[in-house]
Design an enzyme around this catalytic site. Structure first.
Site, PDB file in Angstrom:
ATOM      1  N   HIS A 145       0.885  -1.175  -0.020  1.00 13.98           N
ATOM      2  CA  HIS A 145       0.131   0.071  -0.086  1.00 13.98           C
ATOM      3  C   HIS A 145       0.900   1.219  -0.052  1.00 13.98           C
ATOM      4  O   HIS A 145       1.592   1.497  -0.890  1.00 13.98           O
ATOM      5  CB  HIS A 145      -0.936  -0.084   1.232  1.00 13.98           C
ATOM      6  CG  HIS A 145      -1.780   0.847   1.393  1.00 13.98           C
ATOM      7  ND1 HIS A 145      -2.387   1.481   0.109  1.00 13.98           N
ATOM      8  CD2 HIS A 145      -2.869   1.278   2.413  1.00 13.98           C
ATOM      9  CE1 HIS A 145      -3.407   2.571   0.753  1.00 13.98           C
ATOM     10  NE2 HIS A 145      -3.751   2.366   1.868  1.00 13.98           N
ATOM     11  N   HIS A 159      -2.686  -2.393  -9.992  1.00 12.23           N
ATOM     12  CA  HIS A 159      -3.536  -1.570  -9.003  1.00 12.23           C
ATOM     13  C   HIS A 159      -4.961  -2.161  -9.347  1.00 12.23           C
ATOM     14  O   HIS A 159      -5.127  -2.819  -9.955  1.00 12.23           O
ATOM     15  CB  HIS A 159      -3.977  -0.186  -9.516  1.00 12.23           C
ATOM     16  CG  HIS A 159      -4.425   0.638  -8.340  1.00 12.23           C
ATOM     17  ND1 HIS A 159      -5.765   0.624  -7.862  1.00 12.23           N
ATOM     18  CD2 HIS A 159      -3.854   1.480  -7.314  1.00 12.23           C
ATOM     19  CE1 HIS A 159      -5.887   1.398  -6.874  1.00 12.23           C
ATOM     20  NE2 HIS A 159      -4.614   1.778  -6.459  1.00 12.23           N
ATOM     21  N   ASP A 192       2.883   5.399  -7.045  1.00 15.40           N
ATOM     22  CA  ASP A 192       4.021   5.393  -6.475  1.00 15.40           C
ATOM     23  C   ASP A 192       5.242   4.953  -7.508  1.00 15.40           C
ATOM     24  O   ASP A 192       6.334   5.016  -6.976  1.00 15.40           O
ATOM     25  CB  ASP A 192       3.812   3.844  -5.763  1.00 15.40           C
ATOM     26  CG  ASP A 192       3.110   4.194  -4.385  1.00 15.40           C
ATOM     27  OD1 ASP A 192       3.059   5.531  -3.812  1.00 15.40           O
ATOM     28  OD2 ASP A 192       2.285   3.324  -4.192  1.00 15.40           O
TER      29      ASP A 192
HETATM   30  N1  CMC Z   1       4.061  -6.954 -11.350  1.00 21.66           N
HETATM   31  C1  CMC Z   1       3.986  -8.172 -11.668  1.00 21.66           C
HETATM   32  N2  CMC Z   1       2.776  -9.109 -12.048  1.00 21.66           N
HETATM   33  C2  CMC Z   1       1.909  -8.143 -11.466  1.00 21.66           C
HETATM   34  C3  CMC Z   1       1.896  -6.951 -10.869  1.00 21.66           C
HETATM   35  C4  CMC Z   1       3.015  -6.361 -10.738  1.00 21.66           C
HETATM   36  N3  CMC Z   1       3.402  -5.309  -9.962  1.00 21.66           N
HETATM   37  N4  CMC Z   1       0.874  -6.570 -10.236  1.00 21.66           N
HETATM   38  C5  CMC Z   1      -0.115  -7.646 -10.694  1.00 21.66           C
HETATM   39  N5  CMC Z   1       0.616  -8.640 -11.243  1.00 21.66           N
HETATM   40  C6  CMC Z   1       0.016  -9.583 -11.960  1.00 21.66           C
HETATM   41  C7  CMC Z   1      -0.299 -10.984 -10.854  1.00 21.66           C
HETATM   42  O1  CMC Z   1       1.013 -11.799 -10.738  1.00 21.66           O
HETATM   43  C8  CMC Z   1      -1.335 -11.392 -11.597  1.00 21.66           C
HETATM   44  O2  CMC Z   1      -1.052 -12.116 -12.635  1.00 21.66           O
HETATM   45  P1  CMC Z   1      -1.784 -13.781 -12.927  1.00 21.66           P
HETATM   46  O3  CMC Z   1      -3.265 -13.274 -13.269  1.00 21.66           O
HETATM   47  O4  CMC Z   1      -0.901 -14.294 -13.834  1.00 21.66           O
HETATM   48  O5  CMC Z   1      -1.763 -14.483 -11.341  1.00 21.66           O
HETATM   49  C9  CMC Z   1      -2.348 -10.229 -12.253  1.00 21.66           C
HETATM   50  O6  CMC Z   1      -1.435  -9.471 -12.592  1.00 21.66           O
HETATM   51  C10 CMC Z   1      -3.527  -9.761 -11.392  1.00 21.66           C
HETATM   52  O7  CMC Z   1      -2.688  -9.333 -10.067  1.00 21.66           O
HETATM   53  P2  CMC Z   1      -3.326  -9.293  -8.552  1.00 21.66           P
HETATM   54  O8  CMC Z   1      -2.288  -9.587  -7.607  1.00 21.66           O
HETATM   55  O9  CMC Z   1      -4.749 -10.057  -8.614  1.00 21.66           O
HETATM   56  O10 CMC Z   1      -3.733  -7.833  -8.321  1.00 21.66           O
HETATM   57  P3  CMC Z   1      -4.237  -7.183  -6.859  1.00 21.66           P
HETATM   58  O11 CMC Z   1      -5.327  -6.378  -7.275  1.00 21.66           O
HETATM   59  O12 CMC Z   1      -4.520  -8.338  -6.175  1.00 21.66           O
HETATM   60  O13 CMC Z   1      -2.796  -6.426  -6.464  1.00 21.66           O
HETATM   61  C11 CMC Z   1      -1.406  -4.748  -6.283  1.00 21.66           C
HETATM   62  C12 CMC Z   1      -2.828  -5.172  -6.628  1.00 21.66           C
HETATM   63  C13 CMC Z   1      -1.396  -3.201  -6.234  1.00 21.66           C
HETATM   64  C14 CMC Z   1      -1.167  -5.220  -4.784  1.00 21.66           C
HETATM   65  C15 CMC Z   1      -0.450  -5.164  -7.249  1.00 21.66           C
HETATM   66  O14 CMC Z   1      -0.552  -4.929  -8.472  1.00 21.66           O
HETATM   67  C16 CMC Z   1       0.968  -4.951  -6.599  1.00 21.66           C
HETATM   68  O15 CMC Z   1       1.554  -5.722  -5.829  1.00 21.66           O
HETATM   69  N6  CMC Z   1       1.642  -4.067  -7.239  1.00 21.66           N
HETATM   70  C17 CMC Z   1       3.093  -3.631  -6.852  1.00 21.66           C
HETATM   71  C18 CMC Z   1       2.897  -2.931  -5.450  1.00 21.66           C
HETATM   72  C19 CMC Z   1       2.541  -1.535  -5.761  1.00 21.66           C
HETATM   73  O16 CMC Z   1       2.846  -0.878  -6.659  1.00 21.66           O
HETATM   74  N7  CMC Z   1       1.463  -0.894  -4.928  1.00 21.66           N
HETATM   75  C20 CMC Z   1       1.100   0.321  -5.099  1.00 21.66           C
HETATM   76  C21 CMC Z   1      -0.408   0.451  -5.401  1.00 21.66           C
HETATM   77  S1  CMC Z   1      -1.105   2.135  -5.507  1.00 21.66           S
HETATM   78  C22 CMC Z   1      -1.061   2.816  -4.139  1.00 21.66           C
HETATM   79  C23 CMC Z   1      -2.220   2.684  -3.459  1.00 21.66           C
HETATM   80  O17 CMC Z   1      -3.175   3.208  -4.045  1.00 21.66           O
HETATM   81  O18 CMC Z   1      -2.256   2.225  -2.339  1.00 21.66           O
END
Ligand code: CMC
Length: 433
Positions: A274, A313, A369
Site C-alpha cells: 500500500h 492496481h 508510486d
Molecule cells: N508486477 C508483476 N505482476 C503483477 C503486478 C506487478 N506489480 N501486479 C499484478 N501482477 C499480476 C499478478 O501476478 C496477476 O497475474 P496472474 O493473473 O498471472 O496471476 C495479475 O497481475 C493480477 O494481479 P493481482 O495480484 O490479482 O492484483 P491485485 O489487485 O491483488 O494487486 C497490487 C494489486 C497493487 C497489490 C499489485 O498490483 C502489486 O503488488 N503491485 C506492486 C505494488 C504497488 O505498486 N503497490 C502500490 C499500489 S498504488 C498505491 C495505493 O493506492 O495504495
C-alpha cells in the site's frame, strides 16, 4: 416463491435474479447505481455467505467522497477532477473540500487556514516523552503511528464522536499536527533538534521548514519544491475504499475515537503493498542498477520471480491519473534538483512493460508510486520518510470517510467467514500428543 427487495426507487429497471437450486426459491434484486443489495441474498439463503475475502467484489460503503473509475482512469474528489485540483487548488483547500463536501468561499478558506495553522503545535510531552523516547533508529512510520494513537490520551474529549463540533476540532488538530509529528520523527531519527512550526509559512513550506531548517532564523523552501510537495499532497489526499481507509472505517464503525482510528489506518498504509510501495520502487530501481539490466529484470517479473513495484492496481485497469500528473511534476522538480540517475531506469522499465503482452494483457500500468519516490528522493527525503509523506495528506481522506460513516450511522463492520478448519475433536494431554 420470490423474496422482495426494498430500498430501491421507482427508476430502477435493471435487476439480477438469484435462484437457490436446493429449494428452487428465487429472489430478484434491483441493480441500483451499480450495486446489488446483499440483504435479499441473506434472506433467501441464511448461512450461505458471499465468499470475497479481499473485498474484490464487495461495496462496503455508500460514499460521496471520491469517485474512482478504474476502467477509464478517472479520479474525482467530491466531483472535481483530480487534474483540475492538482493544477489550480492547494492541499489545504482540497482537505476542506474532502472534509466538508464543498469548496470553501474565500472567507471560509481563510478561517480554515487560520485554524489549521494555529493547531500545528504538539503538546511538549508528545515531543519529549514520545517522539524522543524511541530508539534512535526507529522507522519514522512506526513513530508516527504510535504518536497519532498517543494523541487520543491528550484529547480525551475526542471520544465524544457524535458531537459535530468536537469532531471538527479533532479533524483540524489531526490535519494540522501530522506534518509536525512527521518532521519530529525525521529530525529525531537524524539526531537533529526538533523545529517548532512557523505560523507565517503555508502548509507545505512549513513542513519543509520543520524538516530541513538548521541555523537560519527562517527557512524559506524553494517555491517549486514546496509547490511540488503540495501537488503530491493533493494527489494522495484520498482514494476511496483502499486498504487504509477500510481500516479507518472498520475501527470507526466500533465508535473508536478519530486518533486511534487514524493510527489504525496509518498502520495499514505502512505495508509495502500500500503506502510502502514507493520505497519499494526505489529499492527495485537501485537493484536493477542500469538500463541494460531492464530486459532481464522484466523477464524475471514475467517468470513470477519478481514483482514490478509501482505497477498494477486493484482498481485501475488503465493509467492511474495520479501517475500522469506526478510524471510531469517529476520533471519540474528535476529542473531544480538535477535529474535522478534512477529516472532513466524507471523510464525504460515503463517503456518495456507497456509494450509487453504480459503487462498489457493484465492491464498493469504505472501507479501513483512509480514516480513519487524519485521526486521525494530528489527533494532530499530519505526513503523511510516516503510512506510518512503519503500519510500526511491521507489523513484528510480518512477523516472524511470516518465522518461519513458516523453520519450514516453504519452498523459495526463485522464480516462472516467460511470455516475450513478441523471439525470437533477432543483435547489431548501433552503425554499422548
Ligand atoms: N508486477 C508483476 N505482476 C503483477 C503486478 C506487478 N506489480 N501486479 C499484478 N501482477 C499480476 C499478478 O501476478 C496477476 O497475474 P496472474 O493473473 O498471472 O496471476 C495479475 O497481475 C493480477 O494481479 P493481482 O495480484 O490479482 O492484483 P491485485 O489487485 O491483488 O494487486 C497490487 C494489486 C497493487 C497489490 C499489485 O498490483 C502489486 O503488488 N503491485 C506492486 C505494488 C504497488 O505498486 N503497490 C502500490 C499500489 S498504488 C498505491 C495505493 O493506492 O495504495
Amino acid at each position: 416463491m420470490s423474496i422482495g427487495a426494498s430500498r430501491y426507487h421507482e427508476h430502477v429497471t435493471e435487476s439480477i435474479t438469484i435462484t437457490d437450486n436446493r429449494s428452487g426459491e428465487s429472489v430478484e434484486i434491483p441493480i441500483d447505481q451499480g450495486g446489488v443489495d446483499s440483504k435479499p441474498w441473506n434472506q433467501l439463503m441464511p448461512g450461505v455467505w458471499f465468499n470475497d475475502p479481499s473485498f474484490g467484489t464487495t461495496a462496503a460503503a455508500d460514499s460521496t467522497v471520491t469517485e474512482l473509475d478504474g476502467v477509464n482512469g478517472i479520479l474525482r474528489y467530491r466531483g472535481y477532477p483530480i487534474e483540475q485540483l492538482a493544477e489550480r487548488s492547494s492541499y489545504l483547500e482540497v482537505a476542506y473540500l474532502l472534509v466538508n463536501g464543498e469548496l470553501p468561499t474565500a472567507e471560509e478558506f481563510e478561517t480554515w487556514r487560520y485554524e489549521i495553522t494555529h493547531h500545528t503545535f504538539i503538546h511538549e510531552n508528545v515531543r519529549k516523552k514520545f517522539l524522543e523516547g524511541f530508539h534512535h533508529d526507529a522507522h519514522p512510520m512506526g513513530i508516527l503511528v504510535a504518536t497519532i494513537a498517543a494523541l487520543s490520551t491528550f484529547y480525551p474529549e475526542a471520544k465524544d464522536i457524535f458531537d459535530p463540533e468536537v469532531r471538527r476540532k479533532q479533524i483540524v488538530r489531526l490535519i494540522a499536527k501530522m506534518p509536525t509529528l512527521a518532521a519530529g520523527a525525521y529530525r529525531f531519527s537524524r539526531g537533529m533538534p526538533f523545529v517548532y512550526p512557523d505560523n507565517s509559512l503555508d502548509f507545505s513550506a512549513n513542513f519543509l521548514s520543520m524538516l530541513f531548517k538548521t541555523a537560519e532564523p527562517r527557512y524559506d523552501a524553494n517555491p517549486v519544491l514546496a509547490k511540488a510537495l503540495d501537488v503530491l499532497f493533493i494527489l494522495h489526499a484520498d482514494h476511496e475504499q483502499n486498504c487504509s481507509t477500510t481500516a479507518m472505517r472498520t475501527v470507526g464503525s466500533a465508535h473508536a475515537d478519530p486518533y486511534v482510528a487514524t493510527a489504525a489506518a496509518a498502520s495499514a498504509l505502512y505495508g509495502p503493498r500500500h503506502g510502502g510501495a514507493n520505497e519499494a520502487v526505489l529499492h527495485m530501481l537501485e537493484r536493477i542498477g542500469s538500463i541494460d539490466n531492464v530486459p532481464a529484470f522484466i523477464d524475471r517479473v514475467k517468470a513470477g520471480e519478481e514483482r514490478l513495484m509501482g505497477f498494477g492496481h486493484r482498481v485501475y485497469k488503465n493509467f492511474d491519473p495520479r501517475a500522469t500528473i506526478i510524471k510531469n511534476t517529476a520533471y519540474e522538480v528535476f529542473d531544480v534538483t538535477g535529474k535522478s540517475p534512477l529516472l532513466d531506469i524507471a523510464l525504460k522499465l515503463e517503456e518495456v512493460a507497456l509494450a509487453d503482452n504480459y503487462f498489457v494483457d493484465r492491464k498493469l500500468y504505472p501507479n501513483v508510486d512509480f514516480y513519487s519516490g524519485l521526486i521525494y528522493q530528489a527533494m532530499g527525503f530519505p526513503m523511510d520518510m516516503f510512506t510518512v509523506l503519503f500519510a500526511i495528506p491521507r489523513v484528510a481522506g480518512w477523516l472524511s470517510h470516518y465522518t461519513e460513516l458516523l453520519e450514516q450511522d453504519q452498523r459495526i463492520i463485522r464480516p462472516r467467514q467460511i470455516y475450513v478448519g478441523a471439525g470437533e475433536r477432543d483435547y489431548v494431554p501433552f503425554s499422548i500428543r
